[in-house]
Design an enzyme around this catalytic site. Structure first.
Site, mmCIF file in Angstrom:
data_model
loop_
_atom_site.group_PDB
_atom_site.id
_atom_site.type_symbol
_atom_site.label_atom_id
_atom_site.label_comp_id
_atom_site.label_asym_id
_atom_site.label_seq_id
_atom_site.Cartn_x
_atom_site.Cartn_y
_atom_site.Cartn_z
ATOM 1 N N ASP A 13 0.835 -0.668 -11.212
ATOM 2 C CA ASP A 13 1.552 -1.437 -10.201
ATOM 3 C C ASP A 13 0.509 -2.337 -9.554
ATOM 4 O O ASP A 13 -0.369 -1.857 -8.840
ATOM 5 C CB ASP A 13 2.181 -0.481 -9.173
ATOM 6 C CG ASP A 13 2.876 -1.226 -8.035
ATOM 7 O OD1 ASP A 13 2.704 -2.455 -7.933
ATOM 8 O OD2 ASP A 13 3.570 -0.562 -7.237
ATOM 9 N N TYR A 25 -3.254 8.726 -0.281
ATOM 10 C CA TYR A 25 -2.022 8.262 -0.897
ATOM 11 C C TYR A 25 -2.132 6.792 -1.320
ATOM 12 O O TYR A 25 -2.427 5.942 -0.504
ATOM 13 C CB TYR A 25 -0.844 8.426 0.068
ATOM 14 C CG TYR A 25 0.437 7.903 -0.509
ATOM 15 C CD1 TYR A 25 1.014 8.528 -1.610
ATOM 16 C CD2 TYR A 25 1.053 6.772 0.001
ATOM 17 C CE1 TYR A 25 2.172 8.030 -2.183
ATOM 18 C CE2 TYR A 25 2.211 6.268 -0.557
ATOM 19 C CZ TYR A 25 2.759 6.910 -1.645
ATOM 20 O OH TYR A 25 3.909 6.423 -2.220
ATOM 21 N N LYS A 55 2.730 6.772 -6.090
ATOM 22 C CA LYS A 55 2.804 7.818 -7.114
ATOM 23 C C LYS A 55 2.320 7.257 -8.451
ATOM 24 O O LYS A 55 2.096 6.067 -8.587
ATOM 25 C CB LYS A 55 4.239 8.328 -7.223
ATOM 26 C CG LYS A 55 4.527 9.427 -6.221
ATOM 27 C CD LYS A 55 3.892 10.745 -6.632
ATOM 28 C CE LYS A 55 3.998 11.741 -5.484
ATOM 29 N NZ LYS A 55 3.246 12.968 -5.707
HETATM 30 C C1 F6R Z 1 5.950 3.180 -3.749
HETATM 31 C C2 F6R Z 1 6.935 4.006 -3.103
HETATM 32 C C3 F6R Z 1 7.562 3.516 -1.840
HETATM 33 C C4 F6R Z 1 6.580 3.327 -0.719
HETATM 34 C C5 F6R Z 1 7.309 2.935 0.588
HETATM 35 C C6 F6R Z 1 6.359 2.673 1.737
HETATM 36 O O1 F6R Z 1 5.661 3.625 -5.037
HETATM 37 O O2 F6R Z 1 7.238 5.033 -3.548
HETATM 38 O O3 F6R Z 1 8.587 4.409 -1.475
HETATM 39 O O4 F6R Z 1 5.823 4.472 -0.521
HETATM 40 O O5 F6R Z 1 8.070 1.774 0.369
HETATM 41 O O6 F6R Z 1 5.453 1.689 1.343
HETATM 42 P P1 F6R Z 1 4.323 1.136 2.309
HETATM 43 O O7 F6R Z 1 3.559 2.319 2.816
HETATM 44 O O8 F6R Z 1 3.517 0.235 1.434
HETATM 45 O O9 F6R Z 1 5.041 0.410 3.426
HETATM 46 MG MG MG Z 2 5.922 2.303 -9.186
HETATM 47 MG MG MG Z 3 4.820 -1.321 -5.818
#
Ligand code: F6R
Ligand code: MG
Ligand code: MG
Length: 373
Positions: A11, A229, A232
């Site tokens: 990603d 983190y 994933k």
């Molecule tokens: C990404 C994922 C999303 C993000 C969520 C918060 O693989 O699973 O659920 O974790 O959108 O993203 P941030 O922390 O970048 O705002």
């Molecule tokens: Mg992904």
């Molecule tokens: Mg992404």
């Protein structure tokens, strides 16, 4: 001929949050791989996406872990980051590129890799699975069912060439160790390990009679590499089909049941793995639900003939409806376990900062109760 199949993903920024891959990212990646094809680094390639992950499917004759192929993938992800993700201010540009520079091999650098070298058979059907919003252990139940469960794969009983079973090469991703266990004789040991998918992950599966590769998967865990983190791992794996391996239908069958996997919303929730065609390979509801796509190819002297979009079929409509129903049920549980992951899995998420902030406000229980009564 011997051929190596390398499925490498990352990603490197995504379109509308963590939803999907932008057309310009595909365009840049395609031109990188076309160049490599013209120069003879790879034989053939196909580019697709699983949700917000860019997936590079490549064939070549350079073997596993080859520097020029891994560098090609790394440079492609870098170029996509620069020429598309940053240019369009896509979300989390370069997210999975953990290292500052390429250093010989992608191991530990962020991108996920499923790769193997094998002798191309007279006819070589292959199914490549790619998932978003989950972790490598998500393949444990379906791979087990394909290669060890006769209720899924009658070929294990009926076909003489599969009757001796398969060896499961299982990785302890916390200790970076591997153990080989044989099915059917050691299935209880296999299940004892792979029932903990956050730690024990099926790395590959080999046919016992001749050691031929049946399947291989990516096993990297970004959080363990980065210590925090970073999204994933959104795993990939591929499976060789037919003639001494499970039939294509036996390979797809486990996905008719949308089993629960870890990784939904903020990498912190359990959700059903929904099998979808490429057109539905996008994550929306609660950033999900976790999705899996399956592309089938026939190899022809290393050329990728295909793909067949294997889950783009009405036969999986009921599984998708069931996944939606499970998603609804899981979301009604809100921020509580087991809909939310357990504390050991949350250690690498931003919850850690909250616990840290509160740590000085905790007092011994007896002391506090005495002073307030
Ligand atoms: C990404 C994922 C999303 C993000 C969520 C918060 O693989 O699973 O659920 O974790 O959108 O993203 P941030 O922390 O970048 O705002
Ligand atoms: Mg992904
Ligand atoms: Mg992404």
């Amino acid at each position: 001929m011997k051929v190596t199949l390398s499925v490498i993903k990352a990603d490197v920024g995504s379109f509308v949050g963590h939803h999907t891959v932008h057309p310009l990212q595909f365009e840049v990646a395609k031109s990188c791989l076309q160049r490599a094809k013209d120069e003879g680094t790879i034989i053939d390639s196909y580019i697709t996406n699983a949700g917000d992950d860019l997936e590079l499917i490549m064939t070549h004759q350079k073997g596993v872990g080859d520097e020029s192929v891994h560098k090609l993938a790394w440079d492609t992800f870098m170029e996509v980051t620069e020429k598309a993700s940053k240019k369009l201010k896509l979300y989390a540009a370069g997210q999975d590129l953990l290292a500052t520079a390429f250093s010989g091999n992608l191991k530990g650098m962020g991108p996920g890799v499923a790769e193997a070298e094998f002798e191309e058979r007279i006819s070589e059907p292959i199914v490549i699975f790619m998932a978003d919003k989950t972790e490598p252990g998500a393949w444990n139940p379906p791979l087990y069912r394909m290669f060890a469960d006769p209720y899924c794969t009658p070929g294990l009983v009926i076909d003489q060439s599969m009757h001796d079973g398969f060896t499961f090469r299982i990785m302890d991703v916390e200790q970076d160790k591997i153990v080989d266990l044989n099915a059917p004789d050691e299935i209880y040991d296999i299940l004892a390990l792979i029932g903990t998918p956050g730690r024990y992950v099926i790395h590959s599966i080999l046919r016992r009679v001749d050691g031929a590769l049946g399947a291989t998967a990516s096993t990297s865990r970004l959080s363990l590499m980065a210590g925090k983190y970073v999204g994933k791992d959104d795993p990939v794996c591929f499976v060789r089909a037919q003639h001494g391996f499970p039939a294509v239908g036996e390979i797809l069958e486990p996905f008719s049941f949308p089993h629960l996997v870890a990784g939904w919303m903020r990498g912190s929730h359990n959700g059903p793995l929904m099998p979808v065609g490429i057109k539905d390979s996008r994550c929306t509801r609660f950033d999900g639900p976790p999705r899996v796509v399956a592309l089938g190819f026939q190899l022809n002297d290393g050329q990728l003939v295909g793909p067949g979009d294997m889950f783009e079929d009405v036969a999986f409509d009921r599984s998708r409806a069931q996944a939606s129903e499970i998603a609804e049920y899981m979301r009604r549980n809100g921020p509580f376990m087991p809909a939310r992951l357990g504390p050991e899995e949350m250690e690498y998420t931003t919850l850690h900062d909250i616990l840290d902030k509160l740590k000085d406000r905790f007092h011994p229980a007896t002391e506090t109760i005495q002073s307030t009564t």
